[in-house]
Scaffold this active site. Structure first.
Site, PDB file in Angstrom:
ATOM      1  N   SER A 177       4.393  -3.983   5.665  1.00 45.69           N
ATOM      2  CA  SER A 177       4.610  -2.954   4.652  1.00 45.69           C
ATOM      3  C   SER A 177       5.573  -1.915   5.212  1.00 45.69           C
ATOM      4  O   SER A 177       5.758  -1.816   6.435  1.00 45.69           O
ATOM      5  CB  SER A 177       3.276  -2.280   4.300  1.00 45.69           C
ATOM      6  OG  SER A 177       3.464  -1.101   3.543  1.00 45.69           O
ATOM      7  N   TYR A 225      -4.412   2.630   6.958  1.00 42.78           N
ATOM      8  CA  TYR A 225      -3.514   1.588   6.460  1.00 42.78           C
ATOM      9  C   TYR A 225      -2.286   1.490   7.371  1.00 42.78           C
ATOM     10  O   TYR A 225      -1.858   0.393   7.740  1.00 42.78           O
ATOM     11  CB  TYR A 225      -3.109   1.891   5.022  1.00 42.78           C
ATOM     12  CG  TYR A 225      -2.278   0.813   4.370  1.00 42.78           C
ATOM     13  CD1 TYR A 225      -2.783  -0.478   4.201  1.00 42.78           C
ATOM     14  CD2 TYR A 225      -0.992   1.078   3.906  1.00 42.78           C
ATOM     15  CE1 TYR A 225      -2.027  -1.473   3.604  1.00 42.78           C
ATOM     16  CE2 TYR A 225      -0.220   0.089   3.305  1.00 42.78           C
ATOM     17  CZ  TYR A 225      -0.741  -1.182   3.150  1.00 42.78           C
ATOM     18  OH  TYR A 225       0.015  -2.164   2.557  1.00 42.78           O
TER      19      TYR A 225
END
Length: 254
Positions: free
Chosen positions: A149, A162
């Site tokens: 990501s 995250y």
């Protein structure tokens, strides 16, 4: 015209929706037999039916990759039933974002289990088969692609854990790449920006609304855009290794 992945076998985790489903269809269109791995069997069966209707080969593998034994059995089943394993796309992932001070530690555990442990378990089980595939493949190469990501590059408020998982994926990918370079197994990472998938539906209401406000004027990426990136990586000639690919929405600044 010969398809570029004809005669190869690809395994895609998190294949029941979004990027995983799009990637599986894209690899199948290039001639790969695809193994679809996720927990939602009904979704997998639907995708497999669509791939077969288009003339492809698809194997449904229902498993929870956070369980090491299930992950190992899933990989073993793919090799047993499809004969080999040339490409692995570690796509399964969760995104829960919230301030550290009031975040759910259960959400943290879930992200660590799926984004890190699941990826590790599948990779560990798959690498011996990828090494073998690289030795006898007419293409002379095998591929492992990890879906990370932009959160593996840019840390922001409310995404700390995250970020932790995705920075970890990036570091693991690079170290493994260096290990496997001499053995013709290419290891790559794709870092998607904001993609229109169901990932954000896992967020609690207030956080989800904040994300929607932030992205409301943005034309988000589509799952197929990331599938295209994966397809590009794994269809290169063996002399070419695309180690890292960052794919942002055009209006995304972070």
């Amino acid at each position: 015209m010969t398809k570029r992945l004809e005669g190869t076998v690809a395994l895609v985790t998190g294949a029941s929706s979004g990027i995983g489903a799009a990637t599986a269809r894209s690899l199948s269109a290039e001639g790969a037999s695809v193994a679809l791995l996720a927990r939602r069997r009904e979704r997998l069966e639907e995708l497999a039916g669509a791939i077969r209707a288009d003339g492809g080969t698809a194997l449904v593998v229902e498993a929870d990759i956070t369980d090491q034994q299930q992950a190992e059995k899933a990989v073993s089943r793919v090799v047993t039933e499809l004969g080999r394993l040339d490409t692995v796309v570690n796509n399964a992932g969760l995104m829960y974002i919230a301030p550290v001070a009031d975040a759910s530690t259960e959400d943290w555990d879930a992200m660590l289990q799926v984004n890190i442990q699941g990826l590790l378990y599948v990779t560990r089980a798959a690498v011996p088969h990828l090494l073998k595939a690289a030795e006898d493949s007419p293409r002379g190469v095998a591929d492992l692609v990890n879906i990370s990501s932009t959160a593996g590059r840019v840390a922001r408020p409310n995404t700390a854990v995250y970020n932790l998982t995705k920075y970890g994926v990036n570091g693991f990918t690079e170290a493994l790449r260096q290990e496997l370079v001499p053995k013709r197994v290419r290891v790559s990472v794709v870092e998607p920006g904001t993609v229109d998938t169901e990932l954000s539906s896992h967020l609690r209401e207030g956080v989800r609304q904040a994300v929607e406000t932030q992205t409301k004027d943005m034309e988000m990426l589509r799952p197929g855009d990331i599938a295209d990136a994966v397809n590009y990586i794994v269809t290169r000639d063996r002399r070419v290794a695309v180690n890292e690919m960052l794919v942002r929405a055009s209006e995304q600044t972070w």
